[in-house]
Structures are given as structure tokens and as C-alpha cells.
Design a protein around this motif. Structure first.
Motif: not given
Length: 412
Positions: A253-282
Motif C-alpha cells: 500500500x506504500x505504492x498503491x498504483x502499479x503503473x509503469x512508474x510505480x511498478x518498481x516501487x511495489x516490487x521493492x516494498x514487497x521484496x523488503x517485506x520478504x527480506x524482513x521475514x527471512x531475516x527474522x526466520x534465520x
């Protein structure tokens, strides 16, 4: 003119400013197709697993080997957290809604456990005689099962929702929940003195708690009480991936619009969450080795953080790919690929009915006296079991599509 900030707004027209044809905000927002489709794929896989009397690969052991089936319940918890966060963002959540869903899961889980107990009582010839302390098998009822665990997890998620409503809030909720859950399991493994410090049925927070209270009261520990407490603790274990799911959605939701200008931001926030969960699991896995104890192993008995956070991290990676591909934004719009996701999304909208019904049927059939129908069918071999599983999947898919096209609501 639109804004691409976290709160996207469209400038109102003169008619809208005058108050004409104004619609409630809730009705203007559709369902998120990628979320429903992900839930639908998970439902179909779970239904196939439950419907097949003979599984093509071994099931997970509570404190041992972890199989593919161990992904299902944490994944449902993650998606439940995603749905909760979407409802929270749209203002659809309320204490009554959460309590109603929790009550539904708990009542369904207890009813299923009671039915299994009564079937076992009939098979064993146990009479219903309260004066003699027999209730036809109800006295042997096991308070356990995935429906009860999900009910506890949803109750914990609702409590966390009172404290967190943003990406930062849910990220901290996930971190704190992981720390409390992992710390409890580390402490339990160290206190109960099990061989090599590992957790087991004889060494867990439930056995420590129930055993300690029983010792203080001078009575033996009741295995039924220990089982019930274990179910509650396992449900709290599923609250962690549910909180992770809520954090994931608020990250997107930090980047609600996923048009060409926002798609990279959406992917970035999603991967940031994945890294957070992965680090906590490790950290949850390796931290006990600092004081020379064995690592905290993935286990389904209590849904330990290394397992649930690994599932949450995997889902976050998948969401980073599928959400920008299928949805135009988190308000429910879809891209051209959304049409291919719609059949699975239809199944996702009846997830509780499909999984709950299939689970109940299998559980009740397995409770029948030997040779029970499930065991008899399993003896026929792998191919008949696989075919039966696929037929059940096809039946639920057809029912979901029919309900979707007719506008029939099949979800509570």
C-alpha cells in the motif's frame, strides 16, 4: 489529476463536488483478484491433499520431517492477514466482524471434534451416562485441529490490529511477535531438559505450563488439558504469519498504483517485506546456537517461527511478482492477465466452505471403525487416490464458478 502517494486521490468533478451521485467509498472498491486467486490455488491444493486417501508423498511429522503439506496452514494464515489488512485499510474491519469470524472457526472446530468423539464412543460402545462420568465419547474429545488453531490466530490478529494500522506498525508487530514466540520456545527447550535441548510432545510450553500448575496443585497433569493448551499455543504460532501478511499488504500500500512508474516501487516494498521475514526466520533458527543449544527446528506441532516465516517470505516474493502483473492497484482493478486468475479467485472466495467441508468429511470418515472408508480406498493404490482428489478439486472449482456467475454467496 492523480497523486501517486500512499494515499491516491482523484480530483472530484463539479458534479461530485455538488454531492450528486455520490457513492459510499466501500462500494467503489472491488476485491483484489491476485489475493483471491492465491487463496484459490492454495484451496485447490489443500482440498486435493485432504481428498486423496493415499498421499503420493509422506505427510509432515509434528516434531520431525517437514513436508509440502506444512506450507498450507501458515499460507492460509498469511493470506488471512493480507485480507485483514485490506479490510483495515478500507475501514471494513470491526470488533464484531473479527469476533464473528473467530466464533465461527471455534464453533466449527469444536463441533467437528465433538462429532469425532461421539463416533469413537459409538464404536467403543460407550454409553451416555453423566452419573457414571461417560458422555458417549464426548469425554474423550480432543480439542485440536486446524480450524481451532486458525480461530486463535485470527483472534490474536484482531488484537494486533488494535495496535497497528500502517506498514511500520505491522512490521514492528511482526518483529515483536516473532521475538516473543521464538523466545518462549527457546526458553521452553532450555527449561524442560529434553535430550539435546529439543522440543517434543514431552517438552513444550504446554507441558511446562500444565505440568507446573498440576504440580503446584498436587494433581497429575491431564493430557486433554495439555492438548487444549497446545492447540492454543499452535494458534498463537500462526498469528505470526498472519501479522506478516498484514505487514506485506501495508508495504504494498506504500505504492498503491502499479503503473509503469510505480511498478518498481511495489516490487521493492514487497521484496523488503520478504527480506524482513527471512531475516527474522534465520534469527529464530540460529539464535539458540549462541548459547550452545540446538537450533530451533521448523515444526508443525506448534508452528515454529523458522517454518512460518519461511512461508511468509516465499509468499512475499510471489506477491511481488503476481500483484503488479495481475492487479492494476490494490483497489481491485485487474490487468489483462486478471481474466486468467478469475477462476482461481472464485475458488478463493469460498475457501472456508471448501476446505472446512472437505476436512470435516475426511475426519469423520477416518473416525469410523476399521476398516474405515479412507483406509479401504487408500489400499487401492496411488492412482485411484489421485483421481479422487482431482475429481473433488474439479467439483469445488465448478461450484465456485457457478456461484460466481450466478452471484450466489457461499462464504460466511
Amino acid at each position: 489529476m492523480t497523486s501517486t502517494s500512499a494515499t491516491t486521490r482523484v480530483m472530484p468533478t463539479a458534479r461530485a463536488r455538488s454531492g450528486a451521485a455520490r457513492r459510499p467509498r466501500g462500494r467503489a472498491i472491488g476485491r483484489v483478484v491476485s489475493l483471491d486467486a492465491a487463496r484459490g490455488l492454495l484451496v485447490l491444493a489443500t482440498v486435493a491433499w485432504l481428498a486423496a486417501p493415499r498421499r503420493p508423498f509422506p505427510a509432515s511429522e509434528p516434531w520431525g520431517a517437514v513436508g509440502l503439506d506444512a506450507i498450507a496452514l501458515p499460507a492460509f494464515a498469511v493470506i488471512a492477514g493480507c485480507g485483514f489488512a485490506m479490510a483495515q485499510h478500507r475501514g471494513w474491519t470491526s470488533g464484531a466482524r473479527v469476533l464473528g469470524r473467530v466464533a465461527l472457526l471455534l464453533v466449527a472446530g469444536l463441533a467437528l471434534a465433538a462429532a469425532v468423539g461421539l463416533i469413537g464412543g459409538v464404536a467403543a460402545g460407550i454409553a451416555f451416562d453423566p452419573a457414571a462420568g461417560t458422555l458417549g465419547g464426548l469425554e474423550r474429545m480432543r480439542v485440536a485441529g486446524p480450524l481451532l488453531q486458525l480461530g486463535v490466530a485470527l483472534a490474536a490478529l484482531g488484537f494486533l490490529g488494535l495496535l497497528a494500522s500502517t506498514w511500520a506498525g505491522w512490521a514492528w508487530a511482526t518483529v515483536i511477535t516473532a521475538a516473543i514466540g521464538s523466545g518462549t520456545l527457546w526458553l521452553s527447550a532450555g527449561l524442560c531438559g529434553a535430550p539435546q535441548g529439543g522440543l517434543s510432545d514431552a517438552c513444550s510450553p504446554a507441558t511446562l505450563l500444565v505440568g507446573g500448575i498440576a504440580d503446584a496443585a498436587g494433581v497429575p497433569a491431564d493430557p486433554a488439558v495439555t492438548q487444549a493448551v497446545t492447540t492454543v499455543i499452535a494458534g498463537l504460532g500462526l498469528a505470526l504469519p498472519a501479522a506478516a501478511g498484514a505487514a506485506l499488504v501495508h508495504a504494498l500500500l506504500r505504492a498503491r498504483s502499479v503503473d509503469a512508474r510505480q511498478r518498481g516501487r511495489v516490487v521493492g516494498y514487497g521484496l523488503l517485506a520478504a527480506v524482513l521475514f527471512g531475516v527474522l526466520g534465520i534469527l529464530a533458527y540460529f539464535t539458540p546456537t549462541v548459547w550452545l543449544h540446538p537450533p530451533l527446528e521448523p515444526a508443525t506441532a506448534l508452528w515454529t517461527p523458522p517454518l512460518t516465516l519461511a512461508v511468509a517470505s516465499l509468499i512475499a516474493v510471489l506477491a511481488s511478482v503476481t500483484h503488479p502483473t495481475v492487479d492494476t492497484d490494490l483497489r481491485g482493478g485487474t490487468s489483462a492477465l486478471g481474466a486468467f486468475a478469475e477462476p482461481f479467485a472464485a475458488v478463493g472466495r469460498i475457501s472456508l466452505v471448501a476446505v472446512g467441508t472437505t476436512l470435516a468429511v475426511r475426519t469423520l470418515l477416518e473416525a469410523l471403525p476399521d476398516p474405515d472408508p479412507v483406509g479401504w480406498f487408500a489400499a487401492l493404490g496411488d492412482i485411484p487416490s489421485i483421481v479422487l482428489g482431482l475429481l473433488v478439486v474439479a467439483a469445488w472449482l465448478a461450484l465456485a464458478l457457478w456461484a460466481h456467475r450466478r452471484g450466489v454467496r457461499l462464504r460466511p
